[in-house]
Structures are given as structure tokens and as C-alpha cells.
Motif scaffolding. Structure first.
Motif, PDB file in Angstrom:
ATOM      1  N   LEU A 107      71.291  57.354  64.708  1.00 13.57           N
ATOM      2  CA  LEU A 107      70.619  56.738  63.560  1.00 13.57           C
ATOM      3  C   LEU A 107      69.813  55.533  64.026  1.00 13.57           C
ATOM      4  CD1 LEU A 107      73.656  56.831  61.103  1.00 13.57           C
ATOM      5  CD2 LEU A 107      71.727  58.420  61.154  1.00 13.57           C
ATOM      6  N   ASP A 108      68.866  55.107  63.207  1.00 15.59           N
ATOM      7  CA  ASP A 108      68.062  53.916  63.492  1.00 15.59           C
ATOM      8  C   ASP A 108      67.429  53.976  64.877  1.00 15.59           C
ATOM      9  OD1 ASP A 108      68.814  52.843  60.998  1.00 15.59           O
ATOM     10  OD2 ASP A 108      70.640  52.006  61.859  1.00 15.59           O
ATOM     11  N   ILE A 109      66.787  55.091  65.180  1.00 16.38           N
ATOM     12  CA  ILE A 109      66.158  55.279  66.490  1.00 16.38           C
ATOM     13  C   ILE A 109      64.940  54.375  66.621  1.00 16.38           C
ATOM     14  CG2 ILE A 109      64.932  56.937  67.965  1.00 16.38           C
ATOM     15  CD1 ILE A 109      66.706  59.119  66.630  1.00 16.38           C
ATOM     16  N   LYS A 110      64.889  53.640  67.716  1.00 13.51           N
ATOM     17  CA  LYS A 110      63.729  52.807  68.031  1.00 13.51           C
ATOM     18  C   LYS A 110      63.193  53.261  69.373  1.00 13.51           C
ATOM     19  CE  LYS A 110      65.379  48.741  65.527  1.00 13.51           C
ATOM     20  NZ  LYS A 110      66.649  49.208  65.014  1.00 13.51           N
ATOM     21  N   GLU A 111      61.894  53.478  69.446  1.00 16.48           N
ATOM     22  CA  GLU A 111      61.298  53.984  70.682  1.00 16.48           C
ATOM     23  C   GLU A 111      60.803  52.879  71.599  1.00 16.48           C
ATOM     24  OE1 GLU A 111      58.829  57.496  70.373  1.00 16.48           O
ATOM     25  OE2 GLU A 111      59.467  57.713  68.288  1.00 16.48           O
ATOM     26  N   GLU A 112      60.759  51.661  71.117  1.00 18.66           N
ATOM     27  CA  GLU A 112      60.329  50.530  71.935  1.00 18.66           C
ATOM     28  C   GLU A 112      61.534  49.652  72.218  1.00 18.66           C
ATOM     29  OE1 GLU A 112      57.233  50.150  73.129  1.00 18.66           O
ATOM     30  OE2 GLU A 112      56.672  52.022  72.132  1.00 18.66           O
ATOM     31  N   ALA A 113      61.650  49.185  73.449  1.00 22.17           N
ATOM     32  CA  ALA A 113      62.757  48.306  73.824  1.00 22.17           C
ATOM     33  C   ALA A 113      62.206  47.059  74.498  1.00 22.17           C
ATOM     34  CB  ALA A 113      63.707  49.028  74.771  1.00 22.17           C
TER      35      ALA A 113
END
Length: 157
Positions: A107-113
Motif C-alpha cells: 500500500l502507499d507505493i511511492k516511486e521516488e525516494a
């Protein structure tokens, strides 16, 4: 001190297959691609999952290795089309006496780190893999309870 080493194919490095305590035929691909007995794969189509496009698959396994021949495993897997990785799975395992179901979902996938998450701390020193292995061997030999040459000789009265 705090040391780190990169596992590479460089002359100074050591590839994972030649590290101590690994079987000679070790290959990471075998862990991923080892086939299971009587596995059936079925593509079920594309769905929207948490606002993302994912391809849904069904994997059915009967009598897999190390399992009772009556065991039936059915797994639904959603592969995120952009990331190319599983983002959800539902697994049901059935035998003559029980049914077990478990679900995994990202859940809450973010592609930028934040790139600082991958920075090596400033108090670490990079060394060659052979030096790292030597340090590890020395630490293991000096661990509490380890037998050193001095302790192994004993005392004579």
C-alpha cells in the motif's frame, strides 16, 4: 571500525558464488526460477488496484515438492504493470483436513525516494571484499567462547 565492501566482479572483489559456506552450484536464479510440481499459470486480465494498473494471474499448484500430495495451493497474484513486480497476492492452501488463507498487499507505493537513504554513512570506510572477509574471520575467531591457540593448550601442573 565500521567497514563496508561492494560485491562486484572487479579484480579486488569476490563474486557471491565464491564466498565461503555457499554451495559450488549456488545461483540466485535457481531460487527464483526453480519449477514446482504440477503448477498451472493463468492470466486473468488487467485490473485497477489502489489506483494502479495491475495484471492478475492465478497460479495453481498440486502436490508440490515437500508437500503432501493432497495439498492444493491456489494463489492470485497482481503484478503492477509499471513497476513489473507483485503488489498483492492471496494464497489459499487446502488439504484433506484444513484450509489456510493469507494475503499480502503493498500500500502507499511511492516511486521516488530521497537519495540520502542510499548514502553510505560518513564514518564507514570502503574496503576490498577480501579485507572484509579477513575482518569477519578475525571477529569470529575472537568471539566469546571461541577457542584460541592460547586457551586450547591448557596448563600443566
Amino acid at each position: 571500525g565500521k567497514l563496508y565492501a561492494e560485491v562486484t566482479n572487479e579484480a579486488e572483489g569476490t563474486v557471491p558464488g565464491s564466498l565461503p559456506n555457499l554451495p559450488e552450484d549456488f545461483a540466485p536464479d535457481r531460487l527464483i526460477n526453480e519449477s514446482r510440481t504440477e503448477a498451472r499459470y493463468e492470466k486473468l486480465g488487467v485490473e485497477e488496484l489502489n489506483g494502479r494498473s495491475a495484471t492478475k494471474y492465478r497460479v495453481s499448484i498440486t502436490g508440490a515438492e515437500k508437500l503432501d500430495q493432497s495439498t492444493q495451493i491456489d494463489q492470485l497474484i497482481w503484478i503492477d504493470e509499471h513497476l513489473g513486480m507483485p503488489v498483492k497476492s492471496e494464497t489459499t492452501s487446502k488439504t484433506d483436513s484444513y484450509v489456510t488463507t493469507y494475503t499480502m498487499e503493498m500500500l502507499d507505493i511511492k516511486e521516488e525516494a530521497d537519495q540520502s537513504l542510499f548514502a553510505v554513512p560518513q564514518d564507514y570506510k570502503r574496503v576490498a571484499m577480501k579485507e572484509m572477509l579477513a575482518q569477519m574471520a578475525a571477529s569470529k575467531a575472537a568471539a566469546p567462547g571461541a577457542v584460541t591457540g592460547e586457551k586450547a593448550q591448557g596448563k600443566e601442573d
